[in-house]
Design an enzyme around this catalytic site. Structure first.
Site, short mmCIF file in Angstrom:
data_model
loop_
_atom_site.label_atom_id
_atom_site.label_comp_id
_atom_site.label_asym_id
_atom_site.label_seq_id
_atom_site.Cartn_x
_atom_site.Cartn_y
_atom_site.Cartn_z
N HIS A 119 -10.54 -5.94 8.36
CA HIS A 119 -11.45 -5.79 7.23
C HIS A 119 -12.70 -5.00 7.61
O HIS A 119 -13.66 -4.96 6.83
CB HIS A 119 -11.89 -7.17 6.71
CG HIS A 119 -10.81 -7.96 6.08
ND1 HIS A 119 -9.75 -8.49 6.79
CD2 HIS A 119 -10.61 -8.33 4.78
CE1 HIS A 119 -8.96 -9.17 5.96
NE2 HIS A 119 -9.46 -9.08 4.74
N GLU B 44 0.81 -1.22 0.00
CA GLU B 44 0.00 0.00 0.00
C GLU B 44 0.85 1.27 0.00
O GLU B 44 0.50 2.25 -0.67
CB GLU B 44 -0.95 -0.01 1.20
CG GLU B 44 -2.11 -0.98 1.07
CD GLU B 44 -1.73 -2.42 1.34
OE1 GLU B 44 -2.54 -3.33 1.01
OE2 GLU B 44 -0.62 -2.66 1.87
#
Length: 319
Positions: free
Chosen positions: A124, A55
């Site tokens: 998540h 990321e």
């Protein structure tokens, strides 16, 4: 909603050759939620780029692409996966326009699914909006309808400044509605009045908006409930927030994120500073809890519910 997001990307990539999409699995796989399905086939691998699982590298690459004249749209596969790129966002993305004395625009978009309620594993389910809103130089938008998902994303892509778009994954496939064909832009910085009422205002964004609509329906016969969808956290439509508070005199703020220093606290502070003489009671918050997001067996106890929101409204009406 997820189909509207895909529509927005298809439209904006076709409209502007400098727009590109990049992220993990966005190309061949079409994204874990299929939000980028078909983009690689239509626009090619140079404009829909499958990246390594890194990321910080995704956002760092996008910074360079911005400087070279591109308008990159970065997908972070899940909310908490974005934390490794916070350094790039805070130290570079949010500062470059200021650092260059305004000579360099920074049209970069970071979009990611966020929030819980989908029985997902750890990392998540987070609601990290406060991190991004607290970063000067970065704008933040969160849709709650398919039309707004398309319109806000289009506005973010066209904006000269970096914009984080948080997409509530809980309602990716459950929120349905008509979406304008072709180009559709919802201006950043303008709230949406979802439902008019006279007795109490529910203020929310993302997946908490349809929840507040259900709470308002549950209170029919007891109270007339107004629902305000903030949808643009930065820039914030203070005028609509204050107008609704002045109209009803009572405000309940609903957020999925943990309570302490959440965006709801900022909204409450604005009301305390600018609407205190219009209020008939304290500003109440219905939020997540100050704990790591729990495993799925108890996540229903963590998430704001119709019952919790309705109870807050009743307590405020009785104040």
């Amino acid at each position: 909603m997820v189909e509207a997001i895909n529509d927005a990307l298809q439209t904006e990539l076709a409209r502007d050759d400098s727009v590109m999409v990049m992220g993990e699995d966005v190309g061949r796989s079409g994204g874990v939620f299929r939000a980028t399905a078909g983009l690689r086939d239509r626009f090619g691998a140079d404009r829909c780029v499958d990246t390594p699982l890194a990321e910080a590298g995704i956002l760092g690459t996008a910074i360079g692409l911005c400087m070279a004249g591109w308008r990159p749209v970065c997908e972070m596969q899940y909310d908490a996966f974005s934390y490794p790129c916070l350094d790039q966002l805070i130290t570079h993305v949010g500062r470059y326009r200021w650092r260059t004395g305004g000579t360099m625009e920074f049209p970069l978009v970071v979009r990611m699914p966020y929030g819980g309620g989908v029985r997902a594993p750890e990392l998540h389910d987070d609601s990290p909006e406060a991190y991004y809103v607290h970063t000067p130089g970065v704008k933040v938008a969160i849709p709650s309808t398919p039309a707004d998902a398309k319109g806000l994303l289009a506005a973010a892509i066209r904006d000269p400044d970096p914009v984080v778009v948080l997409e509530p994954k809980l309602i990716y496939r459950t929120e349905r509605g008509s979406v304008p064909e072709g180009e559709h832009v919802v201006p950043l910085g303008k709230a949406r009045l979802v439902r008019e009422g006279d007795d109490v205002t529910l203020v929310a964004y993302g997946a908490m908006v349809p929840l507040c609509e259900r709470a308002a329906e549950a209170l029919e016969g007891e109270a007339s409930v107004e629902v305000l969808d903030i949808r643009s956290l930065r820039p914030l439509d203070e005028e609509s927030l204050l107008a609704s508070a002045s109209k009803t005199g009572r405000v309940v703020i609903v957020q999925e994120a943990p309570r302490t220093a959440g965006f709801g606290a900022e909204l409450a502070a604005i009301l305390a500073e600018k609407a205190i003489l219009d209020l008939r009671g304290p500003v109440l918050r219905v939020t997540g809890f100050d704990v790591p997001y729990p495993y799925w067996k108890i996540e229903d106890a963590y998430m704001p519910s119709v019952e919790r929101v309705a109870d807050a409204c009743r307590r405020l009406l009785e104040f």
